[in-house]
Write a protein that holds these residues in place. Structure first.
Motif, PDB file in Angstrom:
ATOM      1  N   SER A 261      -2.606 -14.384   5.886  1.00 38.06           N
ATOM      2  CA  SER A 261      -1.949 -13.092   5.803  1.00 38.06           C
ATOM      3  C   SER A 261      -1.756 -12.734   4.331  1.00 38.06           C
ATOM      4  O   SER A 261      -2.111 -13.492   3.433  1.00 38.06           O
ATOM      5  CB  SER A 261      -0.645 -13.111   6.602  1.00 38.06           C
ATOM      6  OG  SER A 261      -0.053 -14.384   6.603  1.00 38.06           O
TER       7      SER A 261
ATOM      8  N   ALA B 143       1.088 -26.341  10.600  1.00 35.90           N
ATOM      9  CA  ALA B 143       1.545 -26.843   9.300  1.00 35.90           C
ATOM     10  C   ALA B 143       1.261 -25.792   8.242  1.00 35.90           C
ATOM     11  O   ALA B 143       0.447 -24.892   8.446  1.00 35.90           O
ATOM     12  CB  ALA B 143       0.802 -28.135   8.949  1.00 35.90           C
TER      13      ALA B 143
ATOM     14  N   TRP C 122       0.858  -1.201   0.000  1.00 39.08           N
ATOM     15  CA  TRP C 122       0.000   0.000   0.000  1.00 39.08           C
ATOM     16  C   TRP C 122       0.886   1.241   0.000  1.00 39.08           C
ATOM     17  O   TRP C 122       1.003   1.963   0.994  1.00 39.08           O
ATOM     18  CB  TRP C 122      -1.018   0.002   1.153  1.00 39.08           C
ATOM     19  CG  TRP C 122      -0.528  -0.602   2.445  1.00 39.08           C
ATOM     20  CD1 TRP C 122       0.085   0.060   3.466  1.00 39.08           C
ATOM     21  CD2 TRP C 122      -0.627  -1.977   2.854  1.00 39.08           C
ATOM     22  NE1 TRP C 122       0.396  -0.822   4.476  1.00 39.08           N
ATOM     23  CE2 TRP C 122      -0.033  -2.080   4.127  1.00 39.08           C
ATOM     24  CE3 TRP C 122      -1.140  -3.136   2.254  1.00 39.08           C
ATOM     25  CZ2 TRP C 122       0.053  -3.284   4.809  1.00 39.08           C
ATOM     26  CZ3 TRP C 122      -1.042  -4.348   2.936  1.00 39.08           C
ATOM     27  CH2 TRP C 122      -0.458  -4.396   4.194  1.00 39.08           C
TER      28      TRP C 122
ATOM     29  N   LEU D 248       2.236  -9.024  12.340  1.00 37.52           N
ATOM     30  CA  LEU D 248       3.185 -10.006  11.798  1.00 37.52           C
ATOM     31  C   LEU D 248       3.935  -9.371  10.636  1.00 37.52           C
ATOM     32  O   LEU D 248       3.301  -8.819   9.720  1.00 37.52           O
ATOM     33  CB  LEU D 248       2.448 -11.262  11.296  1.00 37.52           C
ATOM     34  CG  LEU D 248       1.662 -12.060  12.338  1.00 37.52           C
ATOM     35  CD1 LEU D 248       0.900 -13.210  11.662  1.00 37.52           C
ATOM     36  CD2 LEU D 248       2.568 -12.602  13.442  1.00 37.52           C
TER      37      LEU D 248
HETATM   38  N1  AAT Z   1      -7.612 -13.508  11.735  1.00 36.58           N
HETATM   39  C1  AAT Z   1      -7.050 -12.404  11.073  1.00 36.58           C
HETATM   40  C2  AAT Z   1      -5.608 -12.509  11.015  1.00 36.58           C
HETATM   41  C3  AAT Z   1      -4.968 -12.984   9.942  1.00 36.58           C
HETATM   42  S1  AAT Z   1      -3.878 -14.129  10.400  1.00 36.58           S
HETATM   43  C4  AAT Z   1      -3.167 -14.873   9.087  1.00 36.58           C
HETATM   44  C5  AAT Z   1      -2.440 -16.138   9.563  1.00 36.58           C
HETATM   45  O1  AAT Z   1      -2.038 -16.870   8.406  1.00 36.58           O
HETATM   46  C6  AAT Z   1      -1.172 -15.918  10.392  1.00 36.58           C
HETATM   47  O2  AAT Z   1      -1.384 -16.460  11.663  1.00 36.58           O
HETATM   48  C7  AAT Z   1      -0.082 -16.691   9.625  1.00 36.58           C
HETATM   49  O3  AAT Z   1       0.809 -17.376  10.484  1.00 36.58           O
HETATM   50  C8  AAT Z   1      -0.926 -17.647   8.803  1.00 36.58           C
HETATM   51  N2  AAT Z   1      -0.295 -18.179   7.589  1.00 36.58           N
HETATM   52  C9  AAT Z   1       0.485 -17.535   6.689  1.00 36.58           C
HETATM   53  N3  AAT Z   1       0.875 -18.371   5.718  1.00 36.58           N
HETATM   54  C10 AAT Z   1       0.331 -19.582   5.990  1.00 36.58           C
HETATM   55  C11 AAT Z   1       0.371 -20.854   5.360  1.00 36.58           C
HETATM   56  N4  AAT Z   1       1.079 -21.050   4.231  1.00 36.58           N
HETATM   57  N5  AAT Z   1      -0.307 -21.884   5.921  1.00 36.58           N
HETATM   58  C12 AAT Z   1      -1.019 -21.697   7.072  1.00 36.58           C
HETATM   59  N6  AAT Z   1      -1.084 -20.508   7.707  1.00 36.58           N
HETATM   60  C13 AAT Z   1      -0.432 -19.469   7.179  1.00 36.58           C
HETATM   61  C14 AAT Z   1      -5.198 -12.443   8.565  1.00 36.58           C
HETATM   62  C15 AAT Z   1      -4.663 -11.060   8.393  1.00 36.58           C
HETATM   63  C16 AAT Z   1      -5.041 -10.333   7.117  1.00 36.58           C
HETATM   64  C17 AAT Z   1      -4.160  -9.104   6.917  1.00 36.58           C
HETATM   65  C18 AAT Z   1      -4.706  -8.129   5.930  1.00 36.58           C
HETATM   66  N7  AAT Z   1      -3.790  -7.050   5.640  1.00 36.58           N
END
Ligand code: AAT
Length: 282
Positions: A161, A139, A13, A50
């Motif tokens: 994310s 995982a 952004w 994160l």
């Molecule tokens: N509940 C809203 C918060 C999130 S969390 C997104 C999560 O995805 C994080 O905890 C991260 O560890 C996890 N994640 C990332 N890649 C993977 C993957 N390959 N497999 C499993 N989990 C994964 C969403 C935020 C949105 C942000 C918008 N800007």
């Protein structure tokens, strides 16, 4: 964090940045996959960050968690087995378990640090990760779905994310094919699909990829002050039975919601003209 403010800068952004006033830093660590920061803010409760990107704040998380969960769940006649990819904070699991028909939810987050710190600092989100209907798996979501012995699901929610870092594979066609394979007939998906104001071509590419596999894919959205530009959406698709926005049976009432209701469900698919033109006609 500078001069008491957290500032969310990212090339995703450019030229803008959300700032939140910090009351106190609660936790920092470098996990195996990402930089983890939790701080107490002046006006948004506790905030999970994160790799410099806001994942949730206690004040507005319900908007996102309710909408990404209840749109697919409430359009499904009888969801029993649910899978959440990402979402290690537990907010989506909390919403999933509001549906009485659900007897099991698997949560797959790549990073054990997220459920661990959420249990300590975001208890209103993470509490139901300990529920006996929920299993937490640490995982990669893509790898989890490749398991040939995987039992099928009625609803799969990708609460991931942004597509830089460990989540990038979760926005690509092979992932959507794995979702399709993992669904029961009549199954529904929703998948985090970014912001109309910032990522229109990217939304279009996600939708096109999902459409090739599910035939119909629609974008529904919510408003949320602490995600970039205050808006985020989800690509919604189902395995059969026409467009997701056309819900046949009357929607059930989901208890304890602060954003979602049945009119909001339907309105979430109604896009502003600049988005509609590209997403629905492009
Ligand atoms: N509940 C809203 C918060 C999130 S969390 C997104 C999560 O995805 C994080 O905890 C991260 O560890 C996890 N994640 C990332 N890649 C993977 C993957 N390959 N497999 C499993 N989990 C994964 C969403 C935020 C949105 C942000 C918008 N800007």
């Amino acid at each position: 964090i500078k001069d008491g403010w957290f500032r969310e800068e990212s090339s995703q952004w450019p030229g803008q940045a959300m700032s939140i006033k910090v009351a106190k830093v609660l936790h920092t660590e470098k996990s195996k996959f990402q930089d983890v920061l939790v701080f107490q803010s002046e006006t948004y409760g506790n905030v999970l960050v994160l790799d410099g990107v806001i994942q949730c704040t206690e004040r507005d998380e319900f908007s996102y968690q309710e909408m990404i969960a209840h749109i697919p769940l409430n359009a499904h006649p009888n969801p029993k087995r649910v899978l959440v990819i990402g979402g290690g904070d537990g907010g989506v699991v909390r919403e999933v378990l509001k549906h009485e028909s659900v007897d099991h939810v698997d949560l797959v987050d790549i990073d054990e640090a997220v459920p661990r710190v959420s249990k300590t600092y975001l208890p209103h989100m993470a509490a139901l990760l300990n529920d006996n209907r929920c299993s937490v798996h640490i995982a990669d979501g893509f790898a989890y779905l490749q398991d040939p012995k995987l039992e099928k699901y009625d609803v799969i929610i990708t609460d991931s994310s942004d597509p830089v870092g460990p989540a990038s594979a979760l926005f690509q066609p092979p992932y959507f094919q794995l979702l399709h394979n993992a669904l029961n007939p009549g199954g529904h998906i929703s998948t985090q699909s970014e912001c109309l104001w910032l990522h229109l071509p990217f939304i279009k590419s996600i939708q096109d990829s999902v459409k090739k596999i599910f035939e119909v894919a629609e974008y529904a959205f919510t408003t949320i002050p602490t995600y970039p530009s205050g808006q985020i959406g989800f690509v919604i698709a189902k395995k059969a039975g026409g467009p997701p926005r056309d819900v046949k049976a009357p929607l059930r009432t989901v208890p304890g919601c602060r954003y979602y209701n049945n009119n909001v469900h339907k309105a979430a698919f109604v896009l502003p003209e600049f988005g509609r033109v590209l997403i629905e006609e492009g």
